[in-house]
Design a protein around this motif. Sequence first.
Motif: not given
Length: 122
Positions: A108-122, A11-21
């Motif tokens: 304190s966190y016991e279980s983790w997801g695999q992760g999702t990449q977020v890249t913000v371009s300038s 996403v470009q700088a100033g933009g938005s994203l919504k992550l889900s888990c």
Amino acid sequence: VQLVESGGGLVQAGGSLKLSCAVSGGTFSMGWFRQAPGNRREFVAGMRWSGNSAMYSDSVKGRFTISRDGAGNTVYLQMSSLKPEDTAIYYCATRPVLSPSPMAREASYESWGQGTQVTVSS
């Protein structure tokens, strides 16, 4: 416990994203963390199981919002006014509902997801 993140992208700088888990395997308090290349993983936002208490890191306060659906099976991270320094792999994680530890404490966190990449371009 299984956690599956989605919603990352470019996403470009100033933009938005919504992550889900998507969470399965119990009821938990939830957190979002992120890790940029060469940096340690850091707390971003957290929410207690009750949903009536949320906490944010200073770097995202006012720009990011953590929420969950009514059933508590999916946790979201709405990210707005994104900056290049928000670029990282984002992880969701669970911790016990009655954990006495500070919400930002990674240990304190016991279980983790695999992760999702977020890249913000300038």
